[in-house]
Each structure stands twice: as C-alpha cells, then as structure tokens.
Motif scaffolding. Structure first.
Motif, PDB file in Angstrom:
ATOM      1  N   ALA A 241     -19.724 -20.655 -24.145  1.00 13.75           N
ATOM      2  CA  ALA A 241     -19.105 -21.950 -24.437  1.00 13.75           C
ATOM      3  C   ALA A 241     -17.852 -21.779 -25.290  1.00 13.75           C
ATOM      4  O   ALA A 241     -16.823 -22.422 -25.033  1.00 13.75           O
ATOM      5  CB  ALA A 241     -20.107 -22.855 -25.148  1.00 13.75           C
ATOM      6  N   ILE A 242     -17.939 -20.924 -26.298  1.00 12.21           N
ATOM      7  CA  ILE A 242     -16.785 -20.723 -27.178  1.00 12.21           C
ATOM      8  C   ILE A 242     -15.607 -20.133 -26.406  1.00 12.21           C
ATOM      9  O   ILE A 242     -14.447 -20.523 -26.586  1.00 12.21           O
ATOM     10  CB  ILE A 242     -17.169 -19.820 -28.367  1.00 12.21           C
ATOM     11  N   ARG A 243     -15.895 -19.207 -25.489  1.00 10.22           N
ATOM     12  CA  ARG A 243     -14.826 -18.559 -24.733  1.00 10.22           C
ATOM     13  C   ARG A 243     -14.190 -19.476 -23.689  1.00 10.22           C
ATOM     14  O   ARG A 243     -12.995 -19.358 -23.411  1.00 10.22           O
ATOM     15  CB  ARG A 243     -15.364 -17.303 -24.042  1.00 10.22           C
ATOM     16  N   SER A 244     -14.999 -20.384 -23.106  1.00  9.71           N
ATOM     17  CA  SER A 244     -14.487 -21.093 -21.929  1.00  9.71           C
ATOM     18  C   SER A 244     -14.464 -22.614 -22.011  1.00  9.71           C
ATOM     19  O   SER A 244     -13.794 -23.265 -21.215  1.00  9.71           O
ATOM     20  CB  SER A 244     -15.306 -20.690 -20.689  1.00  9.71           C
ATOM     21  N   LEU A 245     -15.186 -23.205 -22.974  1.00 10.96           N
ATOM     22  CA  LEU A 245     -15.284 -24.664 -23.023  1.00 10.96           C
ATOM     23  C   LEU A 245     -14.596 -25.281 -24.233  1.00 10.96           C
ATOM     24  O   LEU A 245     -14.535 -26.498 -24.349  1.00 10.96           O
ATOM     25  CB  LEU A 245     -16.764 -25.088 -23.000  1.00 10.96           C
ATOM     26  N   SER A 246     -14.092 -24.488 -25.135  1.00  6.02           N
ATOM     27  CA  SER A 246     -13.380 -24.925 -26.356  1.00  6.02           C
ATOM     28  C   SER A 246     -14.061 -26.091 -27.065  1.00  6.02           C
ATOM     29  O   SER A 246     -13.435 -27.120 -27.328  1.00  6.02           O
ATOM     30  CB  SER A 246     -11.928 -25.298 -26.031  1.00  6.02           C
ATOM     31  N   PRO A 247     -15.347 -25.963 -27.395  1.00  5.85           N
ATOM     32  CA  PRO A 247     -16.047 -27.092 -28.026  1.00  5.85           C
ATOM     33  C   PRO A 247     -15.689 -27.241 -29.504  1.00  5.85           C
ATOM     34  O   PRO A 247     -15.331 -26.275 -30.175  1.00  5.85           O
ATOM     35  CB  PRO A 247     -17.515 -26.707 -27.876  1.00  5.85           C
ATOM     36  N   HIS A 248     -15.792 -28.480 -29.974  1.00  2.00           N
ATOM     37  CA  HIS A 248     -15.766 -28.717 -31.420  1.00  2.00           C
ATOM     38  C   HIS A 248     -17.149 -28.475 -32.020  1.00  2.00           C
ATOM     39  O   HIS A 248     -17.280 -28.050 -33.154  1.00  2.00           O
ATOM     40  CB  HIS A 248     -15.340 -30.160 -31.728  1.00  2.00           C
ATOM     41  N   VAL A 249     -18.187 -28.795 -31.212  1.00  2.00           N
ATOM     42  CA  VAL A 249     -19.577 -28.701 -31.671  1.00  2.00           C
ATOM     43  C   VAL A 249     -20.414 -28.037 -30.580  1.00  2.00           C
ATOM     44  O   VAL A 249     -20.279 -28.365 -29.403  1.00  2.00           O
ATOM     45  CB  VAL A 249     -20.173 -30.095 -31.976  1.00  2.00           C
TER      46      VAL A 249
END
Length: 334
Positions: A241-249
């Motif tokens: 998720a961190i690598r591909s979805l750029s989440p805040h949470v």
C-alpha cells in the motif's frame, strides 16, 4: 417474515442463515428482534446442544425454538448436520478456503468469521488442515457507524493537520474490528473534523472482516477514498500500500507477529498513520507479547485505545498517549 430480506438487522444474518441447518435457521428467524440484535455467536458442536452467545449471556436453543439455560432441554446438533454446514461453508470445495482453514477459521461474506475445531493435520510443525471437524463457532459481524465518533478528537492532530497512529487493544469480542472500520470510514469521508477533506485510506484486510468483501468488493461502507487489499497478509499488504497507493492512513486488524511490527514501524517512519488492533487484556499485556515492545519503545503509535465489554462491546476503558499515559478514562464511548 424472512430474516434474509426484511430489514437491515435481518440482512446482517443472511449469509449466516444460508449455511445453517434449515430447522436452526427457521428457529433463529422466529426469535425476537431484541434477541437477534444481541446475537454474537452461534456455536455448533457435534452431539452437543446448540449454543447462542448473546451480548451479556449465553443460552441453548430448545427443540421448541425457545431459549433455555438447560442443556438437557436443548436441541442437539448431529454429526451429519455439522458436516452439511461445513460443506456449505466451503462451498463444496475445501481447497477454495484451504489457506483460511489452516488458520482455524473461514470468513463468510459480510465479515462473519467461522472458527473451526477438530483434528488438526500437522506437517513440519505447522497446521496444514483440519479433519474430523467437531465444532464450529459462527461469530456475527455487525456494523456500528457511530463507533468511532467520540474518539475522533484523539485521532487527529489539528496543529499539524495529520492523522495519528493508534492501536486498539482488548480481549476478543470487545468491538475492535467494528471500531477501526468506523475510523477508516470517517477518515475516508472526511468526518474526522469539520471543514477537512477526506483522507486516502488503505485497508489491509487479511481476514476479510473489516470490509467484509465478497469477490473483492467491500460489503461495508468504507467511504469514497478507501482502497482495500482483501485477503492480503498484513505485513506484505502494508508495504504494498505504501509503495503503490500513497495512503494517508493504513488500517489493519490483529497485529501480532514480528513481521507485522516491522511493517508498522516502516509505515509510521514513512509518514503514514497506522490504525490497528491487537488481542491483549491491557497495554502492558500487549507489550509483553513477542516482538511488540520495540513498537512501544519506538513510539510507533501516538495513541492506545483500550476496550472492554464492561458495559457491552466497545466500552472504552482508556485512551493513552504514546508513552502509555492516560488522556481519557472511561469517557470516550462510541
């Protein structure tokens, strides 16, 4: 009246009723609305009375369809009925849910989890499957859209305009998953504070309980800015998720392995807030679990929320800061 179609409370049980013996499903249909809303578990044991776990008590289901405290007057589940339930549960193919069964459960559409007990098949020191299943425990998943409302002030830093990382700690059946689901929904919708935009939320739903996905499609409302990695291992999913979805949470359930702790730390150091749950009776008990103390020492979580069932599921016993100091006690119930 049909439980599967009459109203929202009934539709919660639709997928559960579909796997139960017909007579049991009909008996549950006939229970009062109040009892249905209190229903948390349905326990089926071969040759034993059918037991219902309610919010504040347990009871057996009698042949008449009434509830009884007497095991001798209760309806018993035959081995054949249990086998039929298991067959329906696995959609006539155990291979389709083999990985879940290896961990001792199967997740139904809607996020209901069915725990399995019986003869474990162990290979190379690991459980590979279950044979001769002797009991099933159906845990009912329910959605409570107001669960996180009172806790939102503790989960967002208005000065820095950023969400805070939080760990929800409690024994089983205290409402952890329900709470983090509502946190995800409120951040996604932008309900965390007036005048703020919604945040991008990545839900790592290894057991399909937060989103209750069916064929990858969430059955619970998680808002317009939520991305769900369904059935994905937590540690791997957080990094993906961190690598591909750029989440805040990032929101996930039941961290407990060393690799989960490493992924949480990586996420928080990358500037991503993590909202997660953990099984433990208290913050101190969680810290004693293998691999968890480094997370506390690194102050990976800004908040710790301790739940209990003292006044029913979702009772907030305390909100603690990153050092375990109390910010609120017993005053922030959703």
């Amino acid at each position: 009246m049909s439980l599967a179609h009459s109203n929202q409370a009934d539709s919660v049980l639709e997928h559960v009723l579909a796997i139960l013996p017909r007579e049991v499903a009909r008996a549950l249909e006939a229970l009062s609305r109040g009892l249905l809303e209190e229903l948390e578990e349905i326990r089926l044991r071969a040759g034993q009375p059918l037991e219902l776990g309610l919010r504040q008590r347990s009871a057996f289901l009698a042949e008449s369809g009434e509830l009884t405290s007497s095991a001798s007057h209760a309806r018993r589940i035959s081995a054949g009925e249990l086998a039929q339930v298991l067959q329906r549960l696995t959609q006539f193919s155990r291979y389709a849910v083999e990985e879940e069964m290896r961990h001792g459960y199967v997740t139904l559409p809607g996020g209901h989890r069915v725990g399995i007990a019986g003869r474990a098949v162990v290979e190379a020191g690991r459980v590979r499957a279950f044979r001769h299943v002797t009991s099933l425990n159906v845990r009912i998943s329910r959605d409570h859209p107001s669960a996180a409302k009172a806790l939102l002030p503790f989960l967002y830093d208005h000065a820095s305009r950023r969400p805070l990382s939080a760990l929800v700690v409690s024994p089983p059946q205290c409402g952890k998953t329900t709470l983090v689901r509502d946190v995800a929904r409120r951040f996604s919708h932008g309900d965390h504070a007036p005048g703020y935009q919604g945040l991008k939320v990545a839900v790592i739903d290894e057991r399909s309980e937060i989103a209750g996905s069916v064929d990858g499609v969430p059955q619970f409302d998680l808002g317009p800015r939520a991305d769900v990695l369904d059935g994905c291992p937590k540690a791997e999913g957080m990094m993906m998720a961190i690598r591909s979805l750029s989440p805040h949470v990032v929101v996930t359930d039941e961290i407990g392995r060393a690799e989960d702790a490493v992924a949480v730390l990586e996420a928080t150091l990358a500037g991503v807030a993590v909202v997660a749950t953990a099984h433990a009776a208290s913050l101190d008990a969680w810290r004693r679990r293998p691999g968890m103390e480094p997370l506390f020492s690194a102050r990976a979580f800004d908040r710790y929320i301790v739940l209990s069932r003292r006044r029913g599921p979702g009772t907030v016993e305390a909100v603690l800061d990153a050092d375990g100091r109390p910010l609120a006690r017993g005053s922030a119930e959703g």
